[in-house]
Design a protein around this motif. Structure first.
Motif: not given
Length: 331
Positions: A41-67
């Protein structure tokens, strides 16, 4: 337009991952919900974010949240999945729809004996369908199903055609049909002899059926030199010729099942293994009404005589690879 292009890049599965992550706010829980490994799942999300050039989730937040843009993507993803499910439900509904007009072809060596057995039950099982039934030779049935003139056909298989789908229903034994004067007329089983091999009566236009008979007799072609020429195109005409003592025939079981022994003819089974032909429902590879295929197959099988449903040791007689069949259709 730019947003449309971005969503075209995404796959349905990636959108489901995005929605699950938004709901769970945790990679491990989202992966469990999607029945996928967390690294996958992590790889697919990273791949998607790279393809569209947008960070969908802010991983620095706990729990993570969408940008901020990620929240918009999540909402659009929900709408896309909803519409995808509606398309899926529409397709399933159409596949299971049992109404309209259906054109069925049935091989001429089977039609007169099977259709009377099952037609009324078929109408009860599918009352909203109007059936157009066409009796034809195997060659014509294959051609008409392939070109769309028929929706499906009931015929001997395998056809050998890679663009057709075959759904076996039952196996029909072949029997020997003899004149009462024949030396084996009162025997329990029929055994082929050389004299009969030269007196086998064939159908004029059913090349595949003839090839099955030649296969049973282990002949490459008919070696007889008849004193007459008679172009027979029906099982009933063939039976009449046997009764008049102009030869012998090998017939499909259903063609004599309701017939009491005639004064001039006898029906004898072969010894085990019994030669049989496979009867199937045949459709094109694009035919989508799966429920209808199941319904017709079940009705046909349920309407068969109980004796025909009993499984015995047999050998299946093919026709599509017969040299006689190939030569005949090429001519």
């Amino acid at each position: 337009m730019k947003q449309l292009i971005l969503f075209i890049i995404m796959t349905i599965q990636q959108l489901k991952y995005v929605i699950a992550l938004n709901e769970e706010r945790h990679f491990a829980k989202a992966a469990e919900k999607c029945l996928v490994s967390q690294p996958g799942l992590t790889i697919q999300l990273k791949k998607l974010e790279e393809e569209i050039g947008i960070k969908i989730f802010d991983r620095s937040k706990v729990p993570l949240k969408p940008t901020e843009l990620g929240e918009e993507i999540v909402e659009k993803a929900k709408r896309v999945i909803k519409e995808t499910n509606e398309i899926r439900d529409f397709v399933i509904s159409k596949k299971n729809e049992l109404k309209g007009t259906i054109k069925i072809g049935i091989v001429s060596t089977l039609s007169p004996y099977l259709i009377p057995l099952c037609l009324s039950e078929l109408q009860k099982a599918t009352p909203d369908i109007h059936y157009i039934i066409k009796e034809a030779t195997t060659v014509d049935l294959v051609k008409n199903v392939d070109n769309g003139e028929l929706d499906l056909a009931i015929m001997a298989t395998p056809t050998g055609e890679k663009f057709l789908r075959e759904f076996p229903i039952f196996e029909e034994p072949f029997i020997a049909y003899l004149n009462k004067k024949h030396s084996q007329a009162k025997s329990e089983y029929y055994k082929l002899d050389s004299d009969d091999a030269n007196n086998l009566i064939l159908l004029e236009s059913e090349f595949c059926y003839n090839s099955q008979l030649l296969n049973i007799c282990e002949l490459e072609s008919s070696k007889s030199t008849p004193k007459f020429s008679y172009q027979i195109n029906s099982i009933e005409s063939l039976k009449s010729m046997v009764k008049a003592d102009f030869g012998f025939a090998i017939l499909p079981w259903l063609s004599t099942s309701g017939e009491k022994n005639h004064n001039n003819a006898a029906s004898l089974p072969f010894e085990s293994p019994i030669p049989v032909r496979e009867i199937s429902l045949v459709t094109s590879d694009t035919f989508s009404k799966k429920l209808l295929i199941k319904k017709i197959s079940k009705v046909v099988y349920d309407c068969l005589p109980e004796e025909l449903k009993q499984r015995t040791e047999h050998k299946k007689i093919r026709w599509d690879d017969s040299p006689y069949f190939i030569k005949s259709i090429s001519n």
